[in-house]
Design a protein around this motif. Structure first.
Motif, PDB file in Angstrom:
ATOM      1  N   GLN A  23     -54.264  46.571   1.898  1.00 34.58           N
ATOM      2  CA  GLN A  23     -53.909  45.207   1.058  1.00 34.58           C
ATOM      3  C   GLN A  23     -52.949  44.521   1.531  1.00 34.58           C
ATOM      4  N   LEU A  24     -51.910  45.244   1.854  1.00 35.36           N
ATOM      5  CA  LEU A  24     -50.214  44.506   1.769  1.00 35.36           C
ATOM      6  C   LEU A  24     -50.476  43.160   3.047  1.00 35.36           C
ATOM      7  N   LEU A  25     -51.579  43.398   4.114  1.00 33.26           N
ATOM      8  CA  LEU A  25     -51.540  41.963   4.794  1.00 33.26           C
ATOM      9  C   LEU A  25     -52.411  40.903   4.291  1.00 33.26           C
ATOM     10  N   SER A  26     -53.142  41.601   3.564  1.00 38.79           N
ATOM     11  CA  SER A  26     -54.371  40.612   2.704  1.00 38.79           C
ATOM     12  C   SER A  26     -53.502  39.707   1.845  1.00 38.79           C
ATOM     13  N   VAL A  27     -52.790  40.289   1.321  1.00 36.62           N
ATOM     14  CA  VAL A  27     -51.862  39.187   0.319  1.00 36.62           C
ATOM     15  C   VAL A  27     -50.655  38.688   0.723  1.00 36.62           C
ATOM     16  N   ALA A  28     -50.482  38.754   1.615  1.00 32.56           N
ATOM     17  CA  ALA A  28     -49.766  38.066   2.950  1.00 32.56           C
ATOM     18  C   ALA A  28     -50.236  37.041   3.273  1.00 32.56           C
ATOM     19  N   ALA A  29     -51.613  37.872   4.079  1.00 34.40           N
ATOM     20  CA  ALA A  29     -52.622  36.351   4.507  1.00 34.40           C
ATOM     21  C   ALA A  29     -53.209  35.147   3.270  1.00 34.40           C
ATOM     22  N   LEU A  30     -53.216  35.196   1.945  1.00 36.65           N
ATOM     23  CA  LEU A  30     -53.760  34.842   0.481  1.00 36.65           C
ATOM     24  C   LEU A  30     -51.921  33.753   0.860  1.00 36.65           C
ATOM     25  N   LEU A  31     -50.239  34.512   0.836  1.00 39.57           N
ATOM     26  CA  LEU A  31     -50.025  33.341   0.455  1.00 39.57           C
ATOM     27  C   LEU A  31     -49.813  32.514   1.986  1.00 39.57           C
ATOM     28  N   ALA A  32     -49.894  33.161   3.286  1.00 41.19           N
ATOM     29  CA  ALA A  32     -49.624  32.184   3.467  1.00 41.19           C
ATOM     30  C   ALA A  32     -50.581  30.994   3.993  1.00 41.19           C
ATOM     31  N   LEU A  33     -51.841  31.620   3.146  1.00 45.21           N
ATOM     32  CA  LEU A  33     -52.754  30.254   3.046  1.00 45.21           C
ATOM     33  C   LEU A  33     -53.059  29.527   1.614  1.00 45.21           C
ATOM     34  N   ALA A  34     -52.597  29.796   1.283  1.00 44.60           N
ATOM     35  CA  ALA A  34     -51.957  28.831  -0.051  1.00 44.60           C
ATOM     36  C   ALA A  34     -51.011  28.129  -0.076  1.00 44.60           C
ATOM     37  N   VAL A  78     -57.538  28.172  -2.838  1.00 41.58           N
ATOM     38  CA  VAL A  78     -57.421  29.456  -1.468  1.00 41.58           C
ATOM     39  C   VAL A  78     -57.092  30.410  -2.739  1.00 41.58           C
ATOM     40  N   GLY A  79     -56.670  30.898  -3.732  1.00 44.09           N
ATOM     41  CA  GLY A  79     -56.935  32.061  -4.651  1.00 44.09           C
ATOM     42  C   GLY A  79     -58.142  32.348  -5.100  1.00 44.09           C
ATOM     43  N   GLY A  80     -58.708  31.457  -5.678  1.00 46.70           N
ATOM     44  CA  GLY A  80     -60.870  31.407  -6.048  1.00 46.70           C
ATOM     45  C   GLY A  80     -61.165  31.906  -5.127  1.00 46.70           C
ATOM     46  N   ALA A  81     -60.876  31.221  -3.949  1.00 49.44           N
ATOM     47  CA  ALA A  81     -61.746  31.512  -2.766  1.00 49.44           C
ATOM     48  C   ALA A  81     -61.563  33.796  -2.277  1.00 49.44           C
ATOM     49  N   PHE A  82     -60.165  33.762  -2.124  1.00 48.83           N
ATOM     50  CA  PHE A  82     -59.792  35.039  -1.887  1.00 48.83           C
ATOM     51  C   PHE A  82     -60.570  36.234  -2.876  1.00 48.83           C
ATOM     52  N   GLY A  83     -60.230  35.520  -4.312  1.00 48.64           N
ATOM     53  CA  GLY A  83     -60.858  36.475  -5.207  1.00 48.64           C
ATOM     54  C   GLY A  83     -62.029  36.929  -5.248  1.00 48.64           C
ATOM     55  N   GLN A  93     -45.588  38.496   4.401  1.00 49.14           N
ATOM     56  CA  GLN A  93     -45.819  36.776   4.749  1.00 49.14           C
ATOM     57  C   GLN A  93     -44.088  36.732   5.508  1.00 49.14           C
ATOM     58  N   ARG A  94     -43.055  36.049   4.635  1.00 49.77           N
ATOM     59  CA  ARG A  94     -42.148  35.862   4.692  1.00 49.77           C
ATOM     60  C   ARG A  94     -40.788  36.545   5.910  1.00 49.77           C
ATOM     61  N   GLY A  95     -41.798  37.474   6.227  1.00 53.67           N
ATOM     62  CA  GLY A  95     -40.998  38.381   7.344  1.00 53.67           C
ATOM     63  C   GLY A  95     -42.057  37.187   8.729  1.00 53.67           C
ATOM     64  N   LEU A  96     -43.043  37.157   8.487  1.00 59.62           N
ATOM     65  CA  LEU A  96     -44.125  36.893   9.403  1.00 59.62           C
ATOM     66  C   LEU A  96     -44.006  35.601  10.191  1.00 59.62           C
ATOM     67  N   ALA A  97     -42.967  34.651   8.769  1.00 60.73           N
ATOM     68  CA  ALA A  97     -42.640  33.607   9.013  1.00 60.73           C
ATOM     69  C   ALA A  97     -41.341  33.165   9.548  1.00 60.73           C
ATOM     70  N   MET A  98     -40.939  33.868   9.378  1.00 55.88           N
ATOM     71  CA  MET A  98     -39.001  33.914  10.364  1.00 55.88           C
ATOM     72  C   MET A  98     -39.472  33.171  11.901  1.00 55.88           C
ATOM     73  N   PRO A  99     -38.505  32.485  12.329  1.00 54.42           N
ATOM     74  CA  PRO A  99     -38.617  32.096  13.796  1.00 54.42           C
ATOM     75  C   PRO A  99     -37.689  33.283  14.607  1.00 54.42           C
ATOM     76  N   GLY A 100     -38.203  34.058  15.708  1.00 51.30           N
ATOM     77  CA  GLY A 100     -38.179  34.634  16.801  1.00 51.30           C
ATOM     78  C   GLY A 100     -38.379  35.856  16.119  1.00 51.30           C
ATOM     79  N   VAL A 101     -38.526  36.483  17.446  1.00 54.35           N
ATOM     80  CA  VAL A 101     -39.399  38.377  17.471  1.00 54.35           C
ATOM     81  C   VAL A 101     -38.581  39.151  16.470  1.00 54.35           C
ATOM     82  N   LEU A 102     -37.025  39.273  16.775  1.00 58.19           N
ATOM     83  CA  LEU A 102     -36.100  40.103  15.959  1.00 58.19           C
ATOM     84  C   LEU A 102     -35.805  39.717  14.765  1.00 58.19           C
ATOM     85  N   PRO A 103     -35.814  38.995  14.835  1.00 56.87           N
ATOM     86  CA  PRO A 103     -36.130  38.210  12.852  1.00 56.87           C
ATOM     87  C   PRO A 103     -36.736  39.268  12.491  1.00 56.87           C
ATOM     88  N   ARG A 104     -37.770  38.610  13.154  1.00 49.93           N
ATOM     89  CA  ARG A 104     -39.163  39.319  12.442  1.00 49.93           C
ATOM     90  C   ARG A 104     -39.885  40.932  12.084  1.00 49.93           C
TER      91      ARG A 104
END
Length: 509
Positions: free
Chosen positions: A38-49, A60-65, A184-195
């Motif tokens: 569920q958390l990953l799905s919401v993260a994907a929604l935000l990244a796509l939006a 995007v929100g309507g398609a997800f819903g 979503q914000r964590g996965l978008a950070m540059p670099g492996v260690l920050p993520r």
């Protein structure tokens, strides 16, 4: 020209991915709860939006819903096609249109988030959590509400469920939405260690609610219960030639129980008492009055003058001669199934189902006294509305010590609806810290303790009897206290306040 065509193709691809992400969100809730998904799905929604032009974020929100809700209650197709005899295309279209209509709330929430976000973690967490909560509350309450598949149910087996006795399923969903933004914000950070660091912090926050856990209620006496599961096929339930077999099995099982309480499912007796064979109803009353077992039986009650109700009748052990039978009338009726919304009579008339308009029972109904315990019945999807059940807990002296759900999910075949409804019931036991016993036609017939653990279970889609024990509880959770008095208005105020603060600060800058 080529650039415009490429932009359209990219937008189409992102919307298609949002539809798939919504399907994953639906899968996170059944047949078992998967909070991580569920958390990953919401993260994907935000990244796509955030990857589409802001004016198109609502797509995007309507398609997800659509993927989420269509993937959650697709089994409505079975009731309309198999039992309502609608053409397959029309039944599928009806489900799709319902999912699309209910997706409007999320589409609006996503559009506003993309428009108002400030790319600052604190304000964006507040904004997104508030908007998500508003979307879920709107779906839960507007036009009688249909909150089946609310996001919080995905966490019934995870650490976030420790928040249930505090903020309920919608509060859990709002917290999960904020955690999805962190992912979503964590996965978008540059670099492996920050993520990795950001995800580690998110994981720690997921575990944090476990510190809030604990019992707000106290143990009372133990009841032995017999739960009946008739497994009557829906297309035979109201067929005249099959009624003798249906009645015979349920009546014999009721009379055979030696437990403190025996419960038969929703419309286990599908006829009005006056329509039963002479002496049968009076015989049931006499049996329980002369014995040591209490009984709860799903049966329609009423008459043409007073109106008909979907009800539970209660027979008391040792009752005086001609003592009135306990009666619980369903309060929250199912649209199209138990009442017909204005302007939709034509649609109901197309289906060959025994549907109609029922009268509503009171919101705060008295409990059924079983010895020293107070059993609070609810019928079918009434346990979807925790705030309505909480209204019975305002007076602690009369509040239920045990909850009892009687259901008939036979309308939806051997589908995931059975597993989803079990998750719903488990969440109610966690919010209110009351055990719940469930007697159903096809499943899930179970006993659940006050911490949401299934202690006794009968296999679904078989005819059988489940013997179980359940311990009553007394006391009030924070959720039961505030939801019982104010409904969901505190959450509405919290969500609106969060969104208003962020929006105001944005405009003032």
């Amino acid at each position: 020209m080529a650039e415009a065509a490429a932009a359209r193709r990219r937008l189409f691809a992102l919307v298609a991915l949002a539809l798939l992400a919504g399907g994953a969100h639906a899968w996170s809730m059944a047949p078992v709860a998967r909070g991580w998904l569920q958390l990953l799905s919401v993260a994907a929604l935000l990244a796509l939006a955030c990857a589409v032009p802001p004016p198109r974020a609502w797509l995007v929100g309507g398609a997800f819903g659509l993927g989420w809700l269509g993937g959650t209650f697709w089994w409505l197709f079975i009731s309309m096609y198999r039992y309502g005899h609608l053409p397959a295309w029309l039944a599928a279209l009806a489900v799709a249109l319902l999912a699309a209509l209910l997706s409007v709330y999320l589409a609006l929430a996503v559009a506003l988030f993309v428009r108002w976000k400030r790319d600052q973690l604190g304000p964006d967490l507040l904004l997104w959590g508030g908007l998500w909560l508003l979307a879920e509350l709107a779906r839960a309450q507007l036009f009688t509400g249909f909150p089946w598949g609310a996001a919080g149910y995905a966490h019934v087996d995870g650490p976030l469920v420790a928040l249930a006795p505090w903020v309920g399923v919608y509060g859990i969903g709002a917290v999960a939405a904020g955690l999805g933004l962190l992912v979503q914000r964590g996965l978008a950070m540059p670099g492996v260690l920050p993520r990795l660091g950001a995800l580690a912090v998110t994981g720690a926050l997921v575990l944090l609610p476990t510190w809030t856990g604990g019992d707000f209620t106290r143990a009372r006496s133990v009841l032995s219960v017999t739960l009946l599961q008739g497994n009557v096929p829906q297309d035979e339930k109201f067929e005249f030639s099959r009624l003798p077999d249906t009645l015979d099995w349920h009546i014999k099982a009721l009379l055979a129980s030696r437990a403190d309480l025996v419960i038969a499912p929703e419309t286990a007796i599908p006829l009005l008492p006056a329509q039963l064979p002479p002496g049968l109803w009076e015989g049931l009353q006499n049996h329980f009055a002369q014995g040591r077992t209490w009984g709860l039986v799903g049966v329609p009650l009423g008459d043409a003058e007073q109106g008909y109700t979907n009800s539970v009748a209660g027979f008391s052990a040792g009752a005086a001669a001609r003592a009135p039978v306990y009666r619980y009338d369903k309060h929250h009726l199912v649209p199209f199934g138990e009442f017909i919304p204005p302007g939709f009579r034509w649609f109901v008339d197309m289906m060959q189902m025994p549907l109609g308009d029922f009268a509503r029972g009171p919101l705060v109904a008295p409990s059924f006294a079983v010895g020293s315990e107070r059993v609070g019945p609810n019928i079918c999807y009434e346990d979807l509305f925790g705030e309505e059940l909480a209204a019975r807990f305002v007076d602690v002296a009369t509040a239920p010590t045990v909850l009892a759900n009687v259901s008939n999910i036979g309308w939806f075949g051997e589908s995931v609806a059975v597993d989803q409804h079990l998750l719903i019931s488990r969440m109610r036991t966690l919010e209110l810290q009351r055990p719940m016993v469930r007697a159903t036609n096809t499943g899930a017939t179970v006993a659940i303790d006050h911490r949401g653990v299934v202690t006794h279970r009968l296999a679904p889609h078989v005819r059988g009897v489940l013997e179980a024990q359940v311990q009553g509880r007394e006391g009030t959770t924070p959720f039961a206290w505030w939801a019982g008095r104010f409904g969901l208005w505190p959450l509405w105020a919290l969500a609106l306040g969060a969104v208003a603060v962020v929006a105001r600060r944005r405009t003032s800058n």
